[in-house]
Write a protein that holds these residues in place. Structure first.
Motif, PDB file in Angstrom:
ATOM      1  N   VAL A 189       0.865  -1.187   0.000  1.00 51.14           N
ATOM      2  CA  VAL A 189       0.000   0.000   0.000  1.00 51.14           C
ATOM      3  C   VAL A 189       0.896   1.230   0.000  1.00 51.14           C
ATOM      4  CG1 VAL A 189      -1.766   1.286   1.229  1.00 51.14           C
ATOM      5  CG2 VAL A 189      -1.842  -1.217   1.190  1.00 51.14           C
ATOM      6  N   ILE A 190       0.683   2.119  -0.982  1.00 46.75           N
ATOM      7  CA  ILE A 190       1.553   3.274  -1.172  1.00 46.75           C
ATOM      8  C   ILE A 190       0.760   4.544  -0.897  1.00 46.75           C
ATOM      9  CG2 ILE A 190       3.038   4.481  -2.830  1.00 46.75           C
ATOM     10  CD1 ILE A 190       2.676   1.522  -4.325  1.00 46.75           C
ATOM     11  N   ASP A 191       1.169   5.303   0.096  1.00 44.79           N
ATOM     12  CA  ASP A 191       0.544   6.596   0.373  1.00 44.79           C
ATOM     13  C   ASP A 191       1.051   7.619  -0.644  1.00 44.79           C
ATOM     14  OD1 ASP A 191      -0.874   5.653   2.549  1.00 44.79           O
ATOM     15  OD2 ASP A 191       0.741   6.090   3.970  1.00 44.79           O
ATOM     16  N   LEU A 192       0.119   8.268  -1.330  1.00 43.20           N
ATOM     17  CA  LEU A 192       0.457   9.215  -2.388  1.00 43.20           C
ATOM     18  C   LEU A 192       0.355  10.653  -1.889  1.00 43.20           C
ATOM     19  CD1 LEU A 192      -1.593   7.593  -5.307  1.00 43.20           C
ATOM     20  CD2 LEU A 192       0.813   7.198  -4.747  1.00 43.20           C
ATOM     21  N   PRO A 193       1.141  11.549  -2.465  1.00 41.83           N
ATOM     22  CA  PRO A 193       0.989  12.970  -2.140  1.00 41.83           C
ATOM     23  C   PRO A 193      -0.234  13.536  -2.874  1.00 41.83           C
ATOM     24  CG  PRO A 193       2.635  12.697  -3.842  1.00 41.83           C
ATOM     25  CD  PRO A 193       2.227  11.312  -3.435  1.00 41.83           C
ATOM     26  N   PRO A 194      -0.673  14.745  -2.560  1.00 38.61           N
ATOM     27  CA  PRO A 194      -1.768  15.359  -3.328  1.00 38.61           C
ATOM     28  C   PRO A 194      -1.385  15.445  -4.810  1.00 38.61           C
ATOM     29  CG  PRO A 194      -1.346  16.584  -1.320  1.00 38.61           C
ATOM     30  CD  PRO A 194      -0.224  15.611  -1.448  1.00 38.61           C
ATOM     31  N   LEU A 195      -2.247  14.923  -5.683  1.00 41.46           N
ATOM     32  CA  LEU A 195      -1.944  14.871  -7.114  1.00 41.46           C
ATOM     33  C   LEU A 195      -2.862  15.813  -7.876  1.00 41.46           C
ATOM     34  CD1 LEU A 195      -1.583  10.992  -7.598  1.00 41.46           C
ATOM     35  CD2 LEU A 195       0.231  12.665  -7.133  1.00 41.46           C
ATOM     36  N   SER A 196      -2.290  16.519  -8.821  1.00 42.57           N
ATOM     37  CA  SER A 196      -3.072  17.364  -9.715  1.00 42.57           C
ATOM     38  C   SER A 196      -3.462  16.555 -10.945  1.00 42.57           C
ATOM     39  CB  SER A 196      -2.254  18.587 -10.119  1.00 42.57           C
ATOM     40  OG  SER A 196      -1.038  18.196 -10.722  1.00 42.57           O
ATOM     41  N   ASP A 197      -4.288  17.145 -11.819  1.00 43.81           N
ATOM     42  CA  ASP A 197      -4.692  16.446 -13.038  1.00 43.81           C
ATOM     43  C   ASP A 197      -3.463  16.178 -13.907  1.00 43.81           C
ATOM     44  OD1 ASP A 197      -7.185  16.671 -12.067  1.00 43.81           O
ATOM     45  OD2 ASP A 197      -7.950  18.030 -13.618  1.00 43.81           O
ATOM     46  N   GLY A 198      -3.448  14.968 -14.510  1.00 50.89           N
ATOM     47  CA  GLY A 198      -2.333  14.621 -15.371  1.00 50.89           C
ATOM     48  C   GLY A 198      -2.049  13.121 -15.308  1.00 50.89           C
TER      49      GLY A 198
END
Length: 546
Positions: free
Chosen positions: A91-100
């Motif tokens: 399980v990988i915690d992701l940073p806030p991602l923008s569109d793309g």
């Protein structure tokens, strides 16, 4: 100019034979754990940015330092925090991602100590995918066991078994009243030292395979410490310790049986990170492998030790006594090796057809053929050449025939040992076709290209299909121009249904296939472009389960 002593040259020759045999039998490498699912799905377009990404495998895995990386569409790396959940999921915690669009690369260590890697993509808020050039640059190769790692593994087997076998030869096959042959003890010590070097080099190569980095980066203390906690690291460290101790004892002329015991312990370390740990029944496989290794070392040491003794000055009575002991030991060893070999082969292969359809099965057949040849030579020695020497110990021709037969036996034994090293880095057929239902097989495309097909879960309904194309040495073929799959249901004659997989990296194509709608036997014909107007084909057969 000072030249090497003959015994050292012979040690080098045996090592070279092992390496040459490995090159001749090299097979495309593959990871021993399979990625069975991702959440979000590979290639998915999501309306909202996910907070986590999950990778699910068919067996337990570990994540090495910096094993998971996330990149945006511009190639900029983003910080992520992976954690193993339940052994088989990451399980990988992701940073806030923008569109793309985004590319996630991963490297893990499977439960049997071998590395496997891959790349997945996804998009947020847009259907735009990752630029192909960037994807090719970031893609992590799935074939992460390098030829160098395989070669070093084979060499480690050869010299470690030789050192232990020669120590056993001195301890139990040379009569107590006979002086220890100096050339045998020197070669045993030299092989033990070579075993320390080979094991250390194999450890370094494994770290580089797991991390995907160069030598300097892979040798960072944190990386080394983490690798020492894996089964492969523990096996390598213990082997270096016990092999080094064997060398010291031999050089210091300790009691004959002491280095024999430490040498046997050194070869037992091979089971710590072997296939036997991940295929049931584990207890049976580990026990059979321990006996197989010990008796194999005895056989190798007996043959090589006897050859060295026969090169010495004539001392007919002691040499005849050694010949008799070696002949008897060879007969018993042959029976035990065959029995334990079958005990391991049955659960590791599982079905006879896997001998022809998997890389492990084909290499195992080569090993079995080589063992049959060795058995035939040993039988000739036991029932013809040894009796001739016992009856007429002064007959020079009988001794020459025995030396020739033993020389051939050494060459074939070197082949057997090197093939064993290749088997150690090849997924067992039972894992490849395993209980999980995943279908994996490989077939030649051309003289230099091999195709490997993975169908997961190999059941009616949606299946993830992976196609890998390997070049010489098992490396991904980056210059192949496109791929096509043609699916045909053999019982009904339905098809061929054409599927165009998308390129997921050098020599790697992926497709989510919904066309396996009927159970039973399906043929999958793989077509790849090998030039502007040329193509190559390979056909696979699988049974889709309802």
């Amino acid at each position: 100019m000072q030249t090497w002593p003959r015994d050292r040259r012979r040690t080098l020759l045996i090592a070279m034979l092992a390496l040459l045999a490995w090159v001749a039998l090299a097979v495309p490498a593959a990871g021993h754990a399979f990625l069975v699912a991702t959440d979000p799905a590979d290639g998915a377009t999501l309306p909202d940015a996910p907070e986590q990404f999950a990778l699910d495998f068919d067996e337990a895995v570990e994540v090495p330092l910096d094993g998971v990386r996330l990149f945006d569409a511009a190639g900029a790396r983003l910080a992520v925090t992976p954690a193993v959940d339940g052994g088989t999921s990451i399980v990988i915690d992701l940073p806030p991602l923008s569109d793309g669009a985004y590319v996630l690369t991963w490297r893990v260590v499977s439960d049997d100590g071998h590395p496997v890697a891959g790349t997945v993509t996804f998009s947020v808020g847009t259907a735009a995918g990752v630029d192909e050039a960037l994807l090719a640059e970031l893609t992590v190769e799935d074939a992460s066991i390098s030829p160098v790692t395989q070669a070093l593994r084979a060499l480690t087997y050869a010299v470690t078994l030789l050192a232990a076998g020669l120590a056993v030869f001195l301890a139990w096959l040379v009569p107590p009243s006979t002086a220890v042959p100096t050339r045998v003890s020197r070669m045993a010590a030299g092989a033990a030292i070579a075993g320390v070097v080979a094991s250390s080099a194999a450890f370094v190569a494994q770290v580089m395979s797991v991390t995907g980095r160069g030598l300097a980066e892979a040798m960072q203390p944190q990386v080394i410490t983490e690798m020492l906690g894996t089964p492969f690291g523990q096996s390598a460290v213990l082997r270096v310790i016990w092999t080094a101790l064997t060398a010291v004892l031999l050089l210091r002329r300790a009691h004959r049986r002491v280095p024999a015991v430490t040498g046997i312990i050194a070869i037992f370390t091979f089971v710590i990170d072997g296939h036997q740990r991940v295929v049931d029944p584990v207890a049976l496989l580990v026990g059979a492998d321990l006996v197989h290794l010990a008796v194999g070392a005895l056989w190798i040491g007996a043959v090589v030790g006897l050859v060295l003794v026969l090169r010495g000055p004539p001392a007919v009575a002691p040499v005849v006594a050694i010949v008799d002991r070696v002949s008897a030991a060879g007969l018993v060893s042959a029976a035990i090796i065959v029995v334990t070999g079958v005990m391991m082969a049955v659960p590791l292969v599982r079905v006879p057809s896997a001998l022809a359809t998997t890389a492990y099965g084909r290499v195992l057949l080569v090993k079995a053929a080589a063992v049959v040849i060795v058995l035939a030579i040993a039988a000739v020695n036991r029932w013809r050449l040894v009796p001739a020497i016992s009856n007429e110990p002064e007959e020079a021709r009988a001794w020459r025939r025995l030396r020739l037969a033993l020389g051939i036996e050494i060459g074939v034994l070197a082949l057997v040992v090197s093939v064993s090293g290749v088997l150690a880095t090849t997924p067992p057929a039972a894992q490849v076709i395993g209980a999980s239902g995943i279908f994996v097989a490989d077939a030649p495309l051309t003289d230099t290209l091999t195709a490997e097909l993975v169908i997961d879960p190999n059941e009616v309904g949606r299946n993830a299909v992976h196609l890998y194309v390997f070049g010489v040495g098992g490396q991904p073929a980056a210059d192949v121009d496109g791929a096509l799959l043609e699916l045909t249901h053999a019982p009904s004659g339905t098809g061929p249904v054409r599927v165009e997989p998308f390129a997921a990296g050098p020599g790697h194509w992926v497709a989510n296939v919904d066309d396996f709608v009927l159970p039973g036997r399906w043929t999958v014909e793989v077509v790849v472009g090998t030039g502007r107007f040329d193509e190559a084909r390979a056909t696979f057969t699988t049974t889709i389960v309802d």
